[in-house]
Design a protein around this motif. Structure first.
Motif, PDB file in Angstrom:
ATOM      1  N   ARG A   4       0.841  -1.200   0.000  1.00 33.74           N
ATOM      2  CA  ARG A   4       0.000   0.000   0.000  1.00 33.74           C
ATOM      3  C   ARG A   4       0.875   1.248   0.000  1.00 33.74           C
ATOM      4  O   ARG A   4       2.072   1.176   0.278  1.00 33.74           O
ATOM      5  N   PRO A   5       0.288   2.409  -0.296  1.00 30.46           N
ATOM      6  CA  PRO A   5       1.081   3.644  -0.340  1.00 30.46           C
ATOM      7  C   PRO A   5       1.777   3.919   0.984  1.00 30.46           C
ATOM      8  O   PRO A   5       1.216   3.689   2.063  1.00 30.46           O
ATOM      9  N   ALA A   6       3.005   4.403   0.893  1.00 25.53           N
ATOM     10  CA  ALA A   6       3.774   4.713   2.103  1.00 25.53           C
ATOM     11  C   ALA A   6       4.763   5.821   1.793  1.00 25.53           C
ATOM     12  O   ALA A   6       5.219   5.980   0.663  1.00 25.53           O
ATOM     13  N   VAL A   7       5.070   6.615   2.807  1.00 24.84           N
ATOM     14  CA  VAL A   7       6.067   7.678   2.684  1.00 24.84           C
ATOM     15  C   VAL A   7       6.736   7.846   4.035  1.00 24.84           C
ATOM     16  O   VAL A   7       6.127   7.592   5.080  1.00 24.84           O
ATOM     17  N   GLY A   8       7.992   8.214   4.027  1.00 22.23           N
ATOM     18  CA  GLY A   8       8.688   8.411   5.296  1.00 22.23           C
ATOM     19  C   GLY A   8       9.995   9.143   5.075  1.00 22.23           C
ATOM     20  O   GLY A   8      10.347   9.501   3.952  1.00 22.23           O
ATOM     21  N   PHE A   9      10.710   9.378   6.169  1.00 18.46           N
ATOM     22  CA  PHE A   9      11.991  10.072   6.068  1.00 18.46           C
ATOM     23  C   PHE A   9      12.872   9.695   7.253  1.00 18.46           C
ATOM     24  O   PHE A   9      12.397   9.216   8.282  1.00 18.46           O
ATOM     25  N   SER A  10      14.164   9.903   7.080  1.00 18.53           N
ATOM     26  CA  SER A  10      15.114   9.758   8.175  1.00 18.53           C
ATOM     27  C   SER A  10      15.631  11.150   8.510  1.00 18.53           C
ATOM     28  O   SER A  10      15.769  12.005   7.634  1.00 18.53           O
ATOM     29  N   LEU A  11      15.902  11.364   9.781  1.00 17.15           N
ATOM     30  CA  LEU A  11      16.316  12.682  10.271  1.00 17.15           C
ATOM     31  C   LEU A  11      17.668  12.533  10.948  1.00 17.15           C
ATOM     32  O   LEU A  11      17.839  11.681  11.818  1.00 17.15           O
ATOM     33  N   ASP A  12      18.635  13.364  10.561  1.00 15.31           N
ATOM     34  CA  ASP A  12      19.967  13.329  11.162  1.00 15.31           C
ATOM     35  C   ASP A  12      20.004  14.339  12.310  1.00 15.31           C
ATOM     36  O   ASP A  12      20.122  15.542  12.090  1.00 15.31           O
ATOM     37  N   ILE A  13      19.871  13.839  13.534  1.00 15.99           N
ATOM     38  CA  ILE A  13      19.792  14.728  14.695  1.00 15.99           C
ATOM     39  C   ILE A  13      21.061  15.563  14.847  1.00 15.99           C
ATOM     40  O   ILE A  13      21.006  16.751  15.171  1.00 15.99           O
ATOM     41  N   LYS A  14      22.232  14.956  14.584  1.00 19.71           N
ATOM     42  CA  LYS A  14      23.482  15.709  14.726  1.00 19.71           C
ATOM     43  C   LYS A  14      23.533  16.875  13.750  1.00 19.71           C
ATOM     44  O   LYS A  14      23.936  17.990  14.101  1.00 19.71           O
ATOM     45  N   GLN A  15      23.172  16.615  12.494  1.00 23.30           N
ATOM     46  CA  GLN A  15      23.166  17.687  11.497  1.00 23.30           C
ATOM     47  C   GLN A  15      22.162  18.760  11.881  1.00 23.30           C
ATOM     48  O   GLN A  15      22.422  19.956  11.729  1.00 23.30           O
ATOM     49  N   LEU A  16      21.016  18.336  12.375  1.00 22.24           N
ATOM     50  CA  LEU A  16      19.969  19.288  12.741  1.00 22.24           C
ATOM     51  C   LEU A  16      20.425  20.193  13.878  1.00 22.24           C
ATOM     52  O   LEU A  16      20.310  21.420  13.801  1.00 22.24           O
ATOM     53  N   VAL A  17      20.952  19.604  14.939  1.00 19.95           N
ATOM     54  CA  VAL A  17      21.410  20.396  16.085  1.00 19.95           C
ATOM     55  C   VAL A  17      22.557  21.315  15.674  1.00 19.95           C
ATOM     56  O   VAL A  17      22.630  22.475  16.093  1.00 19.95           O
ATOM     57  N   GLY A  18      23.457  20.802  14.821  1.00 20.74           N
ATOM     58  CA  GLY A  18      24.604  21.602  14.405  1.00 20.74           C
ATOM     59  C   GLY A  18      24.237  22.783  13.522  1.00 20.74           C
ATOM     60  O   GLY A  18      25.009  23.737  13.385  1.00 20.74           O
ATOM     61  N   SER A  19      23.061  22.741  12.903  1.00 18.44           N
ATOM     62  CA  SER A  19      22.670  23.811  11.997  1.00 18.44           C
ATOM     63  C   SER A  19      21.850  24.905  12.683  1.00 18.44           C
ATOM     64  O   SER A  19      21.531  25.923  12.073  1.00 18.44           O
ATOM     65  N   VAL A  20      21.475  24.674  13.935  1.00 19.96           N
ATOM     66  CA  VAL A  20      20.656  25.640  14.671  1.00 19.96           C
ATOM     67  C   VAL A  20      21.558  26.491  15.555  1.00 19.96           C
ATOM     68  O   VAL A  20      22.458  25.974  16.218  1.00 19.96           O
ATOM     69  N   SER A  21      21.326  27.781  15.560  1.00 16.00           N
ATOM     70  CA  SER A  21      22.116  28.678  16.403  1.00 16.00           C
ATOM     71  C   SER A  21      21.955  28.288  17.872  1.00 16.00           C
ATOM     72  O   SER A  21      20.852  27.972  18.328  1.00 16.00           O
ATOM     73  N   ALA A  22      23.073  28.326  18.589  1.00 17.76           N
ATOM     74  CA  ALA A  22      23.034  27.961  20.004  1.00 17.76           C
ATOM     75  C   ALA A  22      22.180  28.959  20.783  1.00 17.76           C
ATOM     76  O   ALA A  22      22.286  30.169  20.592  1.00 17.76           O
ATOM     77  N   ARG A  23      21.333  28.437  21.629  1.00 16.38           N
ATOM     78  CA  ARG A  23      20.486  29.296  22.446  1.00 16.38           C
ATOM     79  C   ARG A  23      21.167  29.560  23.786  1.00 16.38           C
ATOM     80  O   ARG A  23      21.766  28.648  24.370  1.00 16.38           O
ATOM     81  N   PRO A  24      21.080  30.777  24.294  1.00 16.95           N
ATOM     82  CA  PRO A  24      21.683  31.048  25.610  1.00 16.95           C
ATOM     83  C   PRO A  24      20.979  30.232  26.690  1.00 16.95           C
ATOM     84  O   PRO A  24      19.754  30.117  26.691  1.00 16.95           O
ATOM     85  N   LEU A  25      21.775  29.654  27.578  1.00 13.09           N
ATOM     86  CA  LEU A  25      21.203  28.843  28.637  1.00 13.09           C
ATOM     87  C   LEU A  25      20.589  29.727  29.720  1.00 13.09           C
ATOM     88  O   LEU A  25      21.192  30.731  30.126  1.00 13.09           O
ATOM     89  N   ARG A  26      19.428  29.365  30.151  1.00  8.48           N
ATOM     90  CA  ARG A  26      18.788  30.081  31.247  1.00  8.48           C
ATOM     91  C   ARG A  26      19.273  29.509  32.569  1.00  8.48           C
ATOM     92  O   ARG A  26      19.555  28.328  32.681  1.00  8.48           O
ATOM     93  N   ALA A  27      19.350  30.368  33.559  1.00 12.71           N
ATOM     94  CA  ALA A  27      19.709  29.889  34.891  1.00 12.71           C
ATOM     95  C   ALA A  27      18.583  29.021  35.430  1.00 12.71           C
ATOM     96  O   ALA A  27      17.405  29.277  35.182  1.00 12.71           O
ATOM     97  N   ALA A  28      18.959  27.956  36.156  1.00 13.92           N
ATOM     98  CA  ALA A  28      17.985  27.096  36.793  1.00 13.92           C
ATOM     99  C   ALA A  28      17.988  27.361  38.295  1.00 13.92           C
ATOM    100  O   ALA A  28      18.902  27.997  38.832  1.00 13.92           O
ATOM    101  N   ILE A  29      16.980  26.892  38.963  1.00 14.50           N
ATOM    102  CA  ILE A  29      16.851  27.055  40.415  1.00 14.50           C
ATOM    103  C   ILE A  29      17.102  25.698  41.064  1.00 14.50           C
ATOM    104  O   ILE A  29      16.460  24.709  40.696  1.00 14.50           O
ATOM    105  N   ARG A  30      18.037  25.667  42.008  1.00 15.71           N
ATOM    106  CA  ARG A  30      18.320  24.447  42.740  1.00 15.71           C
ATOM    107  C   ARG A  30      17.474  24.433  44.006  1.00 15.71           C
ATOM    108  O   ARG A  30      17.431  25.420  44.745  1.00 15.71           O
ATOM    109  N   ALA A  31      16.800  23.303  44.223  1.00 18.66           N
ATOM    110  CA  ALA A  31      15.938  23.207  45.400  1.00 18.66           C
ATOM    111  C   ALA A  31      16.260  21.939  46.172  1.00 18.66           C
ATOM    112  O   ALA A  31      16.686  20.943  45.585  1.00 18.66           O
ATOM    113  N   PRO A  32      16.073  21.958  47.468  1.00 12.94           N
ATOM    114  CA  PRO A  32      16.273  20.736  48.248  1.00 12.94           C
ATOM    115  C   PRO A  32      15.131  19.759  47.995  1.00 12.94           C
ATOM    116  O   PRO A  32      14.056  20.147  47.546  1.00 12.94           O
TER     117      PRO A  32
END
Length: 210
Positions: A147-175
């Protein structure tokens, strides 16, 4: 983004009448993919003239939407060829303005898998495709449901490497604790969009990681 399009049916239609061994067909596919015109000319010697001329034209059918005009002019009017070109035009209209389009009618990567249109998506910052895919209608036959079918493969490394790095937000540490007021405070902070990391019991030595 650039979306590169092709269709496995074109080469399949041109080779359907070729009386050559399977090993030669594999070499023809390889020559088309690498655009080795000299090798292609040698391998197709003796094939029907119209099909051979069309195969020799394929390595040059690469570029923008005008490639489809050239394909209609240079390739024989076989039903599968005309249908493939028509459907490539239809998809190009849907994608117009959303991404830069290119066409490569000799690209046969995955030719044994794909049954029709195939695509690859590129970005300027990536050295290879972020995603590849296409139609593979015939694959399900081995499982009894062709039957009809369609799909794709995604290269996560290439994808992450092509996106501008986002500044990390500070997190809150809690007990860690079961106190009602503590749990309510953590829930309120997370609801507000904050990242709250609880130091689990027995992991106090790892606190420097945060």
């Amino acid at each position: 983004l650039c979306v590169d399009l092709g269709d496995a049916r074109i080469v399949r239609a041109l080779l359907q009448d070729a009386a050559v061994p399977a090993s030669t067909l594999a070499r023809i596919h390889a020559a088309l993919t690498t655009k080795d015109s000299g090798e292609l000319a040698a391998l197709t010697h003796g094939m029907p003239a119209a099909d051979r001329a069309a195969l020799l034209a394929l390595p040059g059918l690469y570029g923008d939407i005008q490639v489809l005009d050239e394909a209609e002019r240079l390739l024989p009017a076989k039903p599968a060829v005309r249908q493939a070109i028509s459907e490539l035009r239809q998809l190009a209209r849907h994608l117009d303005g959303r991404a830069r389009l290119s066409f490569d009618l000799a690209d046969l990567r995955g030719y044994a898998y794909y049954s029709g249109m195939r695509f690859a998506i590129y970005a300027e910052q990536a050295g290879d495709a972020l995603a590849r895919g296409g139609r593979y209608d015939e694959v399900g036959a081995v499982f009894g449901r062709n039957r009809p079918a369609v799909g794709f493969s995604l290269d996560i490394k290439q994808l992450v490497g092509s996106v501008s790095a986002r500044p990390l937000r500070a997190a809150i540490r809690a007990p860690w604790g079961e106190g009602e007021s503590l749990r309510a405070a953590i829930a309120a902070l997370r609801t507000a969009g904050e990242t709250v990391v609880c130091v689990l019991p027995g992991h106090e030595s790892e606190v420097d990681e945060f």
